[in-house]
Design an enzyme around this catalytic site. Structure first.
Site, PDB file in Angstrom:
ATOM      1  N   TRP A 170       0.829  -1.209   0.000  1.00  0.00           N
ATOM      2  CA  TRP A 170       0.000   0.000   0.000  1.00  0.00           C
ATOM      3  C   TRP A 170       0.863   1.257   0.000  1.00  0.00           C
ATOM      4  CZ3 TRP A 170      -4.499  -0.472  -1.877  1.00  0.00           C
ATOM      5  CH2 TRP A 170      -5.292  -1.598  -1.618  1.00  0.00           C
TER       6      TRP A 170
ATOM      7  N   LYS B  96     -11.856  -1.644   7.460  1.00  0.00           N
ATOM      8  CA  LYS B  96     -11.121  -2.674   8.192  1.00  0.00           C
ATOM      9  C   LYS B  96     -11.503  -2.653   9.669  1.00  0.00           C
ATOM     10  CE  LYS B  96      -8.228  -2.793   4.412  1.00  0.00           C
ATOM     11  NZ  LYS B  96      -7.494  -1.898   3.519  1.00  0.00           N
TER      12      LYS B  96
ATOM     13  N   ASP C  39      -0.839   6.439   7.005  1.00  0.00           N
ATOM     14  CA  ASP C  39      -1.946   5.617   6.518  1.00  0.00           C
ATOM     15  C   ASP C  39      -2.185   4.523   7.559  1.00  0.00           C
ATOM     16  OD1 ASP C  39      -3.675   3.851   5.313  1.00  0.00           O
ATOM     17  OD2 ASP C  39      -2.433   3.484   3.533  1.00  0.00           O
TER      18      ASP C  39
HETATM   19  C1  LIG Z   1      -6.994  -1.355   2.438  1.00  0.00           C
HETATM   20  C2  LIG Z   1      -5.887  -0.382   2.490  1.00  0.00           C
HETATM   21  C3  LIG Z   1      -5.796   0.685   1.587  1.00  0.00           C
HETATM   22  C4  LIG Z   1      -6.790   0.881   0.467  1.00  0.00           C
HETATM   23  O1  LIG Z   1      -8.004   1.262   0.967  1.00  0.00           O
HETATM   24  P1  LIG Z   1      -9.225   1.672  -0.003  1.00  0.00           P
HETATM   25  O2  LIG Z   1     -10.180   2.252   0.985  1.00  0.00           O
HETATM   26  O3  LIG Z   1      -9.697   0.415  -0.646  1.00  0.00           O
HETATM   27  O4  LIG Z   1      -8.739   2.642  -0.978  1.00  0.00           O
HETATM   28  C5  LIG Z   1      -4.763   1.573   1.740  1.00  0.00           C
HETATM   29  N1  LIG Z   1      -3.854   1.431   2.706  1.00  0.00           N
HETATM   30  C6  LIG Z   1      -3.897   0.402   3.590  1.00  0.00           C
HETATM   31  C7  LIG Z   1      -2.845   0.294   4.650  1.00  0.00           C
HETATM   32  C8  LIG Z   1      -4.911  -0.541   3.498  1.00  0.00           C
HETATM   33  O5  LIG Z   1      -4.955  -1.552   4.375  1.00  0.00           O
END
Ligand SMILES: *Cc1c(COP(=O)(O)O)cnc(C)c1O
Length: 363
Positions: free
Chosen positions: A105, A199, A175
């Site tokens: 990511w 999540k 993030d």
């Molecule tokens: C799932 C995830 C993303 C992407 O998320 P979206 O909402 O599908 O764009 C980005 N960074 C991390 C760390 C993730 O786990």
């Protein structure tokens, strides 16, 4: 509501929600108490929704101890849109942004930022299949960087930072999509935190952004309004129609989390859950954890078996046994058990029991 038909859901996201949250949604779906209409039907400008949004924000602030000089925003487009919004707003001309590349990511975040401006990859563990996060001593930070971007939990590879990297005076952008509110976090050490909700925070469709107010001055008026943090902040996340149902559900998850005792308590539970699973992975060598032990994720537990055939059998038989979603991300293979806040501890016990049986049969 009966939960009899629910399997153990190890999905990486969208992921398991707390049962009491789903029960409350179900109970009130036809008509919110004293509103007489469904959350799916009410105007975002109604007093009822404004109260829901305000309560969700207040609860986010309470859960994380968000200081007063930070804005809490509910945006759309997922964490992936933040990969673009962060540089569009914060990477002003003539400056450089540092990115710590600790997983797939983070790598995507780098690619998007490079479309906007100058990026320095301050460290990367890509050559080691992201089996660990970079060490402090490996960081090559830019003096006066516009910001430093990191990923606190690497969802695909199953690693996490145990402590935040030291980045001096540079604004830290994190993030936290897959570990937000799974453990205490020091908001004040960050300039911006973002997290797709699906999540640990709720359903897909809403992205939580916590941004320090002084950064809002960097957002140029020429930016598309929807992608401008300052515009979103000025309008209280209501520049356009926010994802009303997702915000409502995120609010219920916050209420549930507060009822669980907040971040310190949930972290203890999460540590215990993950420890049980890692102990089983380490017990005999039949299973092999893929992340370095000192940065093993408490949220996404990744492991492999001796052969891909055996892994396929494991996935098939575990699914049949009511343990759903254990197949690892297609880019890395193997198995991944995502065990977010709402994942019940008895589901860990069920997986451990299954792993023992599987090993006894095939080991
Ligand atoms: C799932 C995830 C993303 C992407 O998320 P979206 O909402 O599908 O764009 C980005 N960074 C991390 C760390 C993730 O786990």
């Amino acid at each position: 509501m009966t939960t009899v038909n629910r399997v153990y859901n190890f999905s990486s996201g969208p992921a398991v929600l707390p049962v009491p949250v789903i029960e409350e949604i179900q109970r009130d779906l036809m008509a919110l108490p004293s509103v007489g209409m469904s959350i799916l039907e009410i105007s975002h400008r109604s007093a009822a929704f404004e109260a829901i949004l305000a309560q969700a924000e207040a609860d986010v602030r309470a859960v994380a101890g968000v200081p007063a000089n930070y804005k809490v925003l509910f945006l759309q487009g997922g964490a992936s849109t933040q990969f673009s919004m962060v540089p569009m707003n914060l990477l002003t001309p003539g400056t450089t942004a540092d990115y710590i590349d600790s997983g797939s990511w983070g790598d995507k975040a780098v690619k998007e930022a490079k479309k906007v401006g100058t990026v320095n990859v301050a460290a990367s563990t890509k050559a080691e299949n992201y089996s660990r996060v970079p060490l402090q001593s490996e960081l090559k930070l830019t003096p006066g960087a516009a910001y430093v971007h990191m990923t606190s939990n690497n969802t695909i590879e199953g690693t996490e930072y145990k402590t935040l990297p030291e980045v001096g005076h540079a604004p830290l952008v994190n993030d936290t999509s897959s570990d937000m509110f799974s453990r205490p976090l020091d908001v004040a050490k960050h300039a911006l935190i973002y997290s797709g909700a699906q999540k640990n925070l709720g359903p897909s469709g809403v992205t939580l952004v916590i941004i320090r107010e002084d950064l809002l001055t960097r957002s140029q008026k020429s930016l598309p309004s929807m992608l401008n943090y300052a515009v979103q902040a000025e309008n209280g996340s209501m520049y356009n129609t926010p994802p009303t149902f997702a915000v409502y559900t995120l609010g219920l998850v916050m209420k549930w989390l507060i009822g669980q005792g907040g971040l310190v308590t949930i972290a203890t539970v999460n540590e215990r859950k993950a420890a049980k699973l890692y102990a089983e992975i380490d017990r005999t060598g039949f299973y092999r954890g893929t992340a370095h032990k000192d940065c093993r994720s408490l949220m996404n537990v990744t492991f492999r078996l001796a052969t891909e055939d055996l892994e396929k059998t494991f996935v098939k038989e575990s699914t049949a046994a009511g343990l759903d979603g254990l197949k690892g991300h297609r880019s890395v293979g193997g198995m991944r058990a995502s065990i977010y806040n709402a994942f019940p501890e008895h589901g860990i016990d069920a997986l451990v029991a299954f792993m023992r049986e599987f090993e006894a049969k095939r080991g």
